[in-house]
Design an enzyme around this catalytic site. Structure first.
Site: not given
Length: 396
Positions: A210, A242, A264, A266, A289
């Site tokens: 996060h 970059r 399938g 996330h 999760d």
């Protein structure tokens, strides 16, 4: 007990057709044949360990109740997950203390038990063991996902309760939990984050997540002692040629584990496959999760005090932000193999072996080896559906 004719996942990551012996609560070299299970047509894999999920079966770890933990532990056992480290949300200090205290009391009350489930999840006592309250995965820690996160990458976390990294608050929460906090997510760009990492790296697994951190900040955090990444690709800067960000820094830090959600939703299957090419199967940990809608159906639920709409496999906040998953870890494993092209032996390593090693429980869990606790899942070869689960849920 003897389990016969299964293709057994071994410690060297291969499947070998052989018998499994269980003596009491442990895998053994030999055992009596009082109970024989014919596992012809099945794979035998170690039961799984989920180190990052929020809830299932209508309950959330952040409910902070024994009822919630019982329901969560029973559901996880039924789907072949032996060990659980549920995650908090970004909540008030008082709520977090209550959650941690409840987990401490729950773990203290949890007793040694043996559990067997068939494919319906029905509990069956083994060898005369009382099965009244044994249908539970083992609570072996807490994942403190919030509140030390970036407002810019809050995901489904509640921005009202986000805080800068605070060692005093962490100490208070860990004390309330009885030192059960195993992982803590940190946004390393926040004020006080580097000091937190330096002070707490030996007490807890520090996970970068996060976060809006760039490559240099992330690499510095790893060099100071962070060694984990919270749900790779989600709630962080994307990998750019970059500006490689946290993903690039994790790739360059060879002792860092990264979490992947293989539901399938996330992460695209092509990116999952790329992650294995980048990190290798020694460093990837599958997590679910999952939130409280897991195991239920479409409808309206909540996550961290926020409304969540569930349609199929997708859970979202009102603004469309993905709000956790509705897929348990065994289903994530199955999805990775059957829909994403990940070899079964690799998926088992990432869902059973690596998480157990990461949180320091591999000495007793995570492989089908003599002297380890007898946690094994039999999967039908064609579909990878569960044929039977045998767990020893042991609280130390």
């Amino acid at each position: 007990m003897i389990i016969k004719n299964a293709d057994v996942y071994t410690e060297d990551g291969k499947f070998v057709n052989k018998d499994i012996y269980i003596d009491g609560a442990f895998f053994a070299e030999k055992a009596d044949d009082d109970i024989v299970i014919d596992a012809t047509g099945c794979y035998a894999i170690p039961a799984l360990t989920d180190i990052h999920f929020h809830g299932c079966a209508g309950y959330d770890f952040s409910d902070g109740s024994k009822e919630a933990l019982d329901a969560i532990a029973e559901y996880e056992a039924s789907v072949g997950v032996a060990n659980i480290i549920p995650a908090t949300m970004t909540l008030t200090q008082d709520d977090l203390i209550r959650i941690c205290d409840t987990a401490r009391l729950y773990q203290a009350d949890n007793s040694v038990s043996l559990y067997e489930a068939d494919s319906t999840g029905t509990g069956i006592g083994i060898g005369g063991v009382d099965n009244t309250n044994v249908k539970k995965a083992r609570l072996c820690g807490i994942n403190l996902e919030g509140p030390f996160i970036s407002p810019a990458k809050k995901g489904a976390q509640n921005p009202k309760y986000i805080r800068t990294p605070d060692t005093a608050l962490f100490d208070k929460l860990n004390a309330a939990s009885g030192n059960m906090i195993k992982l803590v997510s940190i946004a390393p760009e926040l004020e006080g984050a580097m000091e937190f990492i330096e002070k707490k790296q030996d007490e807890v697994i520090i996970s970068l997540g996060h976060t809006d951190a760039d490559y240099d900040t992330s690499l510095l955090a790893f060099n100071k002692g962070a060694r984990h990444v919270t749900h790779l690709y989600n709630a962080m800067k994307p990998y750019n040629h970059r500006e490689p960000g946290l993903i690039g820094a994790a790739s360059d830090s060879e002792d860092v584990y990264v979490e992947l959600i293989c539901d399938g939703i996330h992460v695209h299957p092509a990116v999952i496959r790329t992650a294995f090419k980048t990190f290798g199967d020694d460093r990837i940990i599958f997590i679910s999760d999952s939130m409280r809608a897991t195991g239920l159906g479409n409808g309206h639920y909540s996550l961290g005090g926020q409304d969540v709409k569930v349609e199929g496999n997708l859970a979202t906040l009102q603004d469309g932000t993905i709000a956790g998953s509705v897929t348990n870890l065994m289903d994530c494993l199955r999805t990775a193999v059957l829909q994403m092209g990940i070899p079964l032996q690799t998926a088992v390593k990432c869902a059973a072996v690596n998480p157990a090693k990461c949180v320091g429980i591999y000495d007793m869990y995570g492989s089908i080896s003599p002297q380890k606790l007898a946690n094994v899942v039999l999967l039908k070869k064609e579909t990878l559906e569960i044929f039977r689960v045998i767990l020893n849920c042991h609280t130390h």
